[in-house]
Design a protein around this motif. Structure first.
Motif, mmCIF file in Angstrom:
data_model
loop_
_atom_site.group_PDB
_atom_site.id
_atom_site.type_symbol
_atom_site.label_atom_id
_atom_site.label_comp_id
_atom_site.label_asym_id
_atom_site.label_seq_id
_atom_site.Cartn_x
_atom_site.Cartn_y
_atom_site.Cartn_z
ATOM 1 N N ALA A 93 0.676 -1.235 -0.016
ATOM 2 C CA ALA A 93 -0.055 0.000 0.047
ATOM 3 C C ALA A 93 0.807 1.082 0.007
ATOM 4 O O ALA A 93 2.066 1.172 0.502
ATOM 5 C CB ALA A 93 -0.989 0.163 1.167
ATOM 6 N N ARG A 137 0.594 8.866 -1.546
ATOM 7 C CA ARG A 137 1.732 9.722 -2.222
ATOM 8 C C ARG A 137 1.023 10.953 -2.154
ATOM 9 O O ARG A 137 -0.075 11.436 -2.908
ATOM 10 C CB ARG A 137 1.783 9.093 -3.603
ATOM 11 C CG ARG A 137 2.766 8.001 -3.504
ATOM 12 C CD ARG A 137 3.222 7.478 -4.878
ATOM 13 N NE ARG A 137 3.978 6.237 -5.030
ATOM 14 C CZ ARG A 137 3.541 4.854 -5.023
ATOM 15 N NH1 ARG A 137 2.277 4.818 -5.091
ATOM 16 N NH2 ARG A 137 4.240 4.155 -4.817
ATOM 17 N N THR A 171 4.981 4.382 2.424
ATOM 18 C CA THR A 171 4.793 3.340 1.561
ATOM 19 C C THR A 171 4.849 2.067 2.633
ATOM 20 O O THR A 171 5.744 2.094 3.467
ATOM 21 C CB THR A 171 5.987 3.141 0.457
ATOM 22 O OG1 THR A 171 5.714 4.395 -0.261
ATOM 23 C CG2 THR A 171 5.979 1.864 -0.381
ATOM 24 N N LYS A 197 -12.016 8.865 0.459
ATOM 25 C CA LYS A 197 -10.911 9.565 -0.735
ATOM 26 C C LYS A 197 -10.040 10.427 -0.257
ATOM 27 O O LYS A 197 -10.644 11.542 0.601
ATOM 28 C CB LYS A 197 -12.056 9.674 -1.667
ATOM 29 C CG LYS A 197 -12.879 8.416 -2.275
ATOM 30 C CD LYS A 197 -11.955 7.451 -2.839
ATOM 31 C CE LYS A 197 -12.827 6.323 -3.278
ATOM 32 N NZ LYS A 197 -11.987 5.277 -3.764
ATOM 33 N N THR A 210 -2.553 10.505 -4.290
ATOM 34 C CA THR A 210 -3.186 9.042 -4.594
ATOM 35 C C THR A 210 -2.836 8.260 -3.507
ATOM 36 O O THR A 210 -1.912 8.163 -2.782
ATOM 37 C CB THR A 210 -2.459 8.674 -5.944
ATOM 38 O OG1 THR A 210 -0.843 8.760 -5.641
ATOM 39 C CG2 THR A 210 -2.427 9.776 -7.018
ATOM 40 N N VAL A 211 -3.759 6.998 -3.834
ATOM 41 C CA VAL A 211 -3.828 6.007 -2.794
ATOM 42 C C VAL A 211 -3.584 4.821 -3.806
ATOM 43 O O VAL A 211 -4.393 4.699 -4.586
ATOM 44 C CB VAL A 211 -4.970 5.853 -1.736
ATOM 45 C CG1 VAL A 211 -4.973 4.397 -1.137
ATOM 46 C CG2 VAL A 211 -5.016 6.903 -0.916
ATOM 47 N N SER A 212 -2.406 4.076 -3.567
ATOM 48 C CA SER A 212 -2.295 2.965 -4.243
ATOM 49 C C SER A 212 -2.204 1.535 -3.557
ATOM 50 O O SER A 212 -2.078 1.731 -2.236
ATOM 51 C CB SER A 212 -1.139 2.754 -5.092
ATOM 52 O OG SER A 212 0.029 2.982 -4.445
ATOM 53 N N GLY A 213 -2.305 0.355 -3.998
ATOM 54 C CA GLY A 213 -2.482 -1.032 -3.128
ATOM 55 C C GLY A 213 -3.491 -0.754 -2.380
ATOM 56 O O GLY A 213 -4.557 -0.275 -2.729
ATOM 57 N N GLY A 258 -7.436 -1.270 -3.391
ATOM 58 C CA GLY A 258 -7.374 -1.388 -4.828
ATOM 59 C C GLY A 258 -6.519 -2.458 -5.409
ATOM 60 O O GLY A 258 -6.299 -2.828 -6.344
ATOM 61 N N HIS A 259 -5.860 -3.130 -4.257
ATOM 62 C CA HIS A 259 -4.814 -4.375 -4.797
ATOM 63 C C HIS A 259 -4.954 -5.528 -3.823
ATOM 64 O O HIS A 259 -4.466 -5.152 -2.749
ATOM 65 C CB HIS A 259 -3.516 -3.651 -4.697
ATOM 66 C CG HIS A 259 -2.420 -4.725 -5.048
ATOM 67 N ND1 HIS A 259 -2.247 -5.070 -6.429
ATOM 68 C CD2 HIS A 259 -1.562 -5.131 -4.323
ATOM 69 C CE1 HIS A 259 -1.194 -5.827 -6.490
ATOM 70 N NE2 HIS A 259 -0.707 -5.811 -5.028
#
Length: 258
Positions: free
Chosen positions: A10, A13, A31, A60, A65-68, A71-72
């Protein structure tokens, strides 16, 4: 420390969260590596629970941005309260996430029974939540999160209301359950307790009281799970003092850490 591999479990950023009538939180960069345990530490209002909700996809960001996370892969969340269905026995409580994915009830409950056995409640499958102690209820909540085989496990001060002995036992259980899985899930654990953070995690991230930004990141010594007697080790005691000082700084407290 964390398991090797190019992917991240996750990441946040340049995340900013704005609420009416108050200063924004952030920007935050964080991270989390696959298999890593990260403790989020900071005073009330610094945004620790908000970061968990962002990672879980429950909120939100205003910017960034939010990654992982949600969404992963699979993400599981353990809240401060066990949030169990009071009318259902604990095996049904733990099986519910699997049943919601379409898994047949018999198989879902079989897997739920295995997870409950793993947290020491294999002999209480038919118990109702009202029949459980606070520590037992939190074990059920943990089993319900783990039954989905998550890649990312988010815990929002789940042991805060428990006595110190029960808290220590549950941390040991969490380490054991984490270490016994392949691959190991990444864990982000919110706590106010610096000793808990140092014992629990590979890394502690301190949030600033005023801005919610990351004010310090400390790599914590030793391997996980902890060896017997780790709390009396000089490295542990030194890390506790370092983290306490960083937390005091994040709170704007001058002088020696308490």
């Amino acid at each position: 420390m964390a398991e090797t591999g190019p992917a991240v479990a996750a990441a946040l950023r340049n995340v900013i969260v704005r609420y009416p009538g108050r200063a924004p939180l952030g920007p935050v960069d964080l991270t989390v590596a696959p298999g890593e345990i990260v403790a989020l530490v900071g005073p009330s209002g610094a945004g620790k629970s908000t970061l968990l909700r962002l990672l879980a996809g429950l909120e939100k960001p205003s910017e960034g941005t939010v990654s992982g996370g949600a969404g992963h892969g699979r993400t599981a969340f353990v809240f401060q309260n066990a949030t169990l269905m009071p009318w259902a026995h604990i095996q049904a409580n733990v099986a519910l996430p699997l049943e919601l994915t379409g898994l047949p009830r018999d198989e879902a409950r079989r897997q739920a029974g295995q997870e409950l056995t793993g947290v020491g409640l294999g002999d209480r499958l038919s118990a109702r939540p009202r029949q459980l102690s606070g520590g037992m209820a939190m074990r059920v909540s943990l089993a319900r999160a783990l039954v989905t085989q998550p890649d990312l496990l988010l815990l929002d001060e789940p042991f805060a209301a428990l006595d110190s002995v029960t808290r220590r036992r549950l941390i040991e259980d969490l380490h054991r359950l984490w270490a016994g899985r392949s691959p190991r899930p990444a864990i982000v654990f919110v706590t106010h307790d610096v000793e808990e953070a140092v014992y629990l995690a590979h890394r502690a991230v301190v949030l600033d009281a005023a801005t919610g930004r990351v004010s310090a990141t400390l790599d914590l010594p030793g391997s996980l799970p902890r060896e017997t007697g780790w709390r009396s080790e000089p490295r542990y005691l030194t890390a506790v003092e370092r983290l306490a000082a960083s937390l005091a700084g994040a709170m704007g407290v001058t002088g020696s850490a308490p």
